[in-house]
Design a protein around this motif. Structure first.
Motif, PDB file in Angstrom:
ATOM      1  N   VAL A   1      16.034  28.359  65.158  1.00  0.00           N
ATOM      2  CA  VAL A   1      16.066  28.808  66.563  1.00  0.00           C
ATOM      3  C   VAL A   1      16.197  27.605  67.491  1.00  0.00           C
ATOM      4  CG1 VAL A   1      14.726  29.927  68.372  1.00  0.00           C
ATOM      5  CG2 VAL A   1      14.791  30.928  66.085  1.00  0.00           C
ATOM      6  N   TRP A   2      15.422  26.571  67.234  1.00  0.00           N
ATOM      7  CA  TRP A   2      15.508  25.363  68.065  1.00  0.00           C
ATOM      8  C   TRP A   2      16.894  24.725  67.977  1.00  0.00           C
ATOM      9  CZ3 TRP A   2      16.365  20.251  66.615  1.00  0.00           C
ATOM     10  CH2 TRP A   2      16.195  19.295  67.636  1.00  0.00           C
ATOM     11  N   GLY A   3      17.420  24.612  66.742  1.00  0.00           N
ATOM     12  CA  GLY A   3      18.730  24.018  66.566  1.00  0.00           C
ATOM     13  C   GLY A   3      19.837  24.838  67.201  1.00  0.00           C
ATOM     14  N   HIS A   4      19.700  26.169  67.153  1.00  0.00           N
ATOM     15  CA  HIS A   4      20.723  27.023  67.750  1.00  0.00           C
ATOM     16  C   HIS A   4      20.734  26.889  69.272  1.00  0.00           C
ATOM     17  CE1 HIS A   4      23.429  30.355  68.272  1.00  0.00           C
ATOM     18  NE2 HIS A   4      22.554  31.033  68.988  1.00  0.00           N
TER      19      HIS A   4
ATOM     20  N   PHE B   1      19.198  33.115  60.390  1.00  0.00           N
ATOM     21  CA  PHE B   1      20.481  32.902  61.073  1.00  0.00           C
ATOM     22  C   PHE B   1      20.969  34.193  61.735  1.00  0.00           C
ATOM     23  CE2 PHE B   1      20.488  29.483  57.921  1.00  0.00           C
ATOM     24  CZ  PHE B   1      20.884  28.403  58.699  1.00  0.00           C
ATOM     25  N   GLY B   2      20.643  35.336  61.157  1.00  0.00           N
ATOM     26  CA  GLY B   2      21.048  36.607  61.740  1.00  0.00           C
ATOM     27  C   GLY B   2      20.140  37.070  62.857  1.00  0.00           C
ATOM     28  N   PHE B   3      18.898  36.519  62.918  1.00  0.00           N
ATOM     29  CA  PHE B   3      17.935  36.930  63.940  1.00  0.00           C
ATOM     30  C   PHE B   3      17.938  36.019  65.162  1.00  0.00           C
ATOM     31  CE2 PHE B   3      14.841  39.156  60.788  1.00  0.00           C
ATOM     32  CZ  PHE B   3      15.729  40.214  60.702  1.00  0.00           C
ATOM     33  N   ALA B   4      18.482  34.807  65.019  1.00  0.00           N
ATOM     34  CA  ALA B   4      18.302  33.780  66.054  1.00  0.00           C
ATOM     35  C   ALA B   4      18.791  34.235  67.416  1.00  0.00           C
ATOM     36  CB  ALA B   4      19.019  32.498  65.627  1.00  0.00           C
TER      37      ALA B   4
END
Length: 308
Positions: free
Chosen positions: A39-42, A232-235
């Protein structure tokens, strides 16, 4: 095996004894930490940590749930078959104690033979626990109940339960050869001893034939890959709630996987495994009580809700 009343709503989320959570907690923490990093990276560098559509994960999750339910059903079937086999051991031990009363008063040697057979039955249950679980006999029945030379021979055998069964058959053969019991009575008693042997052989089959490794490995790998990829699908959709949602998904899939592992080995010493040591104690209590013994072990009681 867990022995406790159904928890209330207030207790439901705080029970650890008997839960698989302690076993899978490190994996859940890894998934949640990884989710937080994703989440942080996205948010900080979306070009390097992209989001993925969630629809494929839903389809994969449904398929994985079906595979896990198939495996857990197979593992529960093994657990339930093992419980039926130990119920058979208990019931047949009672039958043997009752049937052997027919030659109790015929002669002193017949009474001694009956006592020997029933003490061997009590030792048989204890030695079977050791044979299935490894380690030492939990009740030490062989050393306590049998003559020193017999106990030494049983302990020296490669298959102690089989050695005890053979000694029980030899006692019956000596009785029929000595004309203490008739051929019909011998056949009846030998059939009962054979049922004990069949139940123990079936337990040995369960212990030595696990669920096919390739199937278990496939489920383990798929569950881990799914739980590590699902953030990755929830971010995009859940944002900061993604670690909590991913942790819940990991708890469900890792928990089902771990529970299947426990049920696959019903004779182990995990909290959800069968209480075969307790059943062996009950067999000793019931067979020796038929002999009139009074120095019996206490009835098994769960310790911290666990009966072993």
């Amino acid at each position: 095996m867990i022995i406790r009343e159904r928890p209330t709503l207030g207790q439901l989320f705080f029970i650890l004894r008997g839960s698989v959570l302690p076993r899978i907690f490190p994996q859940i923490l890894v998934v949640m930490a990884m989710s937080a990093l994703i989440v942080w990276g996205h948010r900080e560098a979306p070009q390097f940590v992209p989001s993925v559509a969630g629809a494929p994960f839903a389809l994969i999750g449904i398929a994985l749930s079906i595979f896990l339910s198939f495996r857990n059903s197979a593992c529960y079937e093994r657990w339930w078959e093992a419980r039926k086999l130990w119920g058979e051991l208990l019931a047949v031990s009672r039958h043997l104690a009752r049937q052997s009363e027919l030659f109790e008063q015929r002669s002193e040697s017949a009474g001694a033979a009956r006592r020997t057979i029933l003490l061997l039955t009590a030792a048989l249950a204890d030695e079977t626990v050791k044979f299935l679980r490894g380690g030492e006999c939990p009740n030490n029945s062989t050393a306590r109940l049998l003559a020193p030379d017999v106990a030494a021979a049983v302990r020296a055998a490669r298959n102690p339960p089989s050695e005890i069964i053979n000694r029980m058959s030899r006692e019956l053969i000596a009785l029929v050869n000595g004309k203490i019991i008739s051929d019909i009575e011998f056949t009846l008693l030998e059939r009962t001893v054979t049922r004990l042997s069949d139940a123990i052989a079936a337990c040995e089959r369960l212990r030595n034939t696990p669920v096919p490794f390739g199937y278990t490995l496939l489920i383990h790998r798929t569950a881990h890959l799914f739980c590590f990829m699902v953030p990755f699908g929830f971010a995009d959709v859940l944002g900061l709630v993604t670690p909590l949602a991913a942790g819940l998904v990991a708890y469900t899939f890792f928990g089902l996987d771990a529970l299947g592992d426990e049920l696959e080995e019903p004779f182990g010493s995990m909290p959800n495994d069968l209480p075969i040591a307790a059943i062996a104690t009950v067999i000793e209590i019931e067979t020796r009580s038929m002999l009139g013994d009074t120095d019996l072990p206490a009835m098994p009681e769960p310790v911290d809700y666990i009966l072993m």
